[in-house]
Write an enzyme that holds these catalytic residues in place. Structure first.
Site, PDB file in Angstrom:
ATOM      1  N   GLU A 146      -6.577  -9.429  -1.827  1.00 49.46           N
ATOM      2  CA  GLU A 146      -7.110  -9.506  -1.073  1.00 49.46           C
ATOM      3  C   GLU A 146      -5.957  -9.852   0.465  1.00 49.46           C
ATOM      4  O   GLU A 146      -6.047 -10.206   1.625  1.00 49.46           O
ATOM      5  CB  GLU A 146      -7.062 -11.503  -0.716  1.00 49.46           C
ATOM      6  N   LEU A 147      -5.281  -8.448   0.564  1.00 50.02           N
ATOM      7  CA  LEU A 147      -4.198  -7.930   1.960  1.00 50.02           C
ATOM      8  C   LEU A 147      -3.757  -8.790   1.948  1.00 50.02           C
ATOM      9  O   LEU A 147      -2.995  -9.414   3.038  1.00 50.02           O
ATOM     10  CB  LEU A 147      -5.119  -7.572   3.088  1.00 50.02           C
TER      11      LEU A 147
END
Length: 487
Positions: A146-147
């Site tokens: 999810e970065l």
């Protein structure tokens, strides 16, 4: 150099089946096979295969000028191998073109980077090995689940030997700065940081088919015109999207595949932008400055933080309970346990417990198998309770754990013995049926029966003789015990 970095994320979790309290200790299989197969097969058909076909056509037309990057979680790769191996084959073909870069991430698509550095490294190495085995390339750039990124996580990633890392160009981090430059980690400047241009990425990912959007419809020409209007000094536009954008989030009827196919041609025609992979950008561009991110950020929601996964007490409790057994799991040698350990760490299990979207109608309900966050929590904790029992049995620490382990071993041995006898019984029944069938076909049942009956009769007669010896039905036996009773 002005360039576009197209990067696509692929991930789907192993969804859990409805697991009741009474399943704990009795049922050690946790997954909804039907749901998992139906979702991954549908996405593969509608999205991955169609989009890969378009990417392949673009590479064929423009050769090495066109570049694109993918990150596929280990959990998603496991499902594709099981249910849609043709997708793996299509990615392998793209890998051979040399225009595609595969990034590294955690095998489980987990949030372990927030909790345990050694486990984080272990999962990254497992994923790196998986990519190497499937596509014959070794990732140089890292993309966290999810970065999710912070200064500390970036320093850990640099220690693992990666040259660059992707994350969100969050407003509250950048301030007046633009995401359209290359930055570096504030603790270890050797790690280059590529920031997502969330406005232009979300125009494609979320607003493309929104008829209420003022810019609808979005065409390749309009997008290229936006690129032309960017400050001439800005060097890179990082478009980071879920790959399901093509065909699943934005349906084929919306024209999303035509947009993807037309974009490179229009960009080359109307702008001075090229296409590059993340590793090429990290190698060719110089960082303009460090970027300071003391607290973790992500690409989720307006807040760009962790509250989608760890925003309420249910999520935090489940997350802490899971990672409280990390050391024990690492002492286990059981491959089934290790596989369950990977699948239970997927961030999606905590996302399903989120209460952020519950009252608002839940855009995340698209892939969510639960009716409420509380259902998701109860189901996950039941599964986790059974998993912890298995881990305690495999790696006992206390006297209680050892007793449970011993009893479990005894039960397992008996189960194996029962299964062995059932198999033998089944085999004997099958042999008997075959012999009867052969005898019936040969048409000699009567001849065969006669000598058999004789044999039985003789045997009975012979066996009957010793049976008369006690004369049980006649006189009463004279025994010491009988006399004792009479007295």
């Amino acid at each position: 150099m002005r360039t576009i970095c197209l990067y696509f994320q692929i991930h789907q979790p192993f969804r859990l089946k409805r697991y009741r309290f009474f399943n704990i200790g009795n049922d050690h299989y946790y997954y909804d096979d039907y749901l998992n197969e139906s979702i991954i097969s549908r996405i593969a058909e509608r999205s991955f295969l169609q989009a890969n076909k378009v990417i392949g056509q673009i590479i064929k037309e423009f050769g090495s000028q066109f570049k694109v990057a993918f990150s596929i979680s280990g959990v998603a790769l496991d499902q594709l191998e099981l249910y849609a191996p043709e997708v793996i084959e299509s990615f392998a073909k793209l890998a051979k073109t040399g225009s595609v870069e595969f990034l590294s991430e955690t095998y489980s698509h987990s949030l372990v980077a927030l909790k345990n550095k050694e486990e984080f490294k272990k999962q990254v190495n497992e994923h790196r090995e998986k990519i190497k085995n499937l596509f014959g390339v070794e990732p140089k750039v890292f993309r966290n689940t999810e970065l999710v990124y912070s200064d500390r996580i970036g320093a850990d990633v640099a220690e693992m030997g990666f040259s660059a890392m992707l994350t969100e160009g969050a407003k509250h981090v950048l301030g007046w700065k633009s995401p359209n430059y290359l930055y570096c980690n504030s603790i270890n400047p050797r790690l280059k940081i590529l920031l997502r241009n969330f406005r232009m990425s979300d125009d494609i990912a979320f607003r493309f088919s929104n008829k209420g959007w003022s810019e609808y419809p979005l065409t390749a020409e309009k997008f290229a015109d936006w690129l032309k209007k960017l400050d001439k000094k800005e060097e890179t536009v990082n478009l980071f999207l879920d790959y399901e954008t093509f065909g699943e989030h934005q349906w084929m009827e919306s024209g999303i595949f035509e947009f993807l196919k037309a974009l490179p041609k229009v960009v080359y025609k109307l702008t001075n932008f090229s296409f590059s992979t993340p590793s090429e950008i990290a190698e060719k561009l110089l960082p303009v400055s460090t970027i300071s991110v003391p607290y973790p950020i992500s690409w989720a929601d307006e807040e760009r933080d962790l509250t989608a996964w760890l925003g309420n007490e249910l999520q935090v409790d489940a997350f802490n309970r899971l990672y409280s057994i990390t050391d024990k799991v690492n002492r286990c040698q059981d491959e089934k346990l290790k596989k369950d350990w990977r699948y239970l760490q997927s961030s999606d299990h905590f996302y399903f417990m989120s209460t952020k979207f519950f009252t608002a109608g839940a855009t995340q309900a698209y892939y969510n198998p639960y009716e409420t966050p509380y259902d998701a929590y109860i189901n996950y904790m039941n599964v986790l309770s059974d998993f912890i029992l298995r881990v305690n049995a495999a790696a006992p620490e206390s006297r209680t754990d050892q007793d449970i382990a011993s009893l479990t071993q005894v039960i397992n041995e008996k189960d194996e013995l029962i299964q062995k006898y059932e198999s033998e019984l089944k085999r004997l029944k099958s042999t008997k049926s075959k012999i009867s069938a052969v005898a019936k076909e040969a048409g000699t049942p009567a001849k065969n029966k006669k000598p058999a009956a004789t044999t039985v009769k003789k045997t009975t007669k012979t066996a009957a003789k010793p049976a008369k010896a006690p004369k049980a039905s006649g006189k009463k036996p004279k025994t010491k015990s009988a006399k004792t009773v009479k007295k």
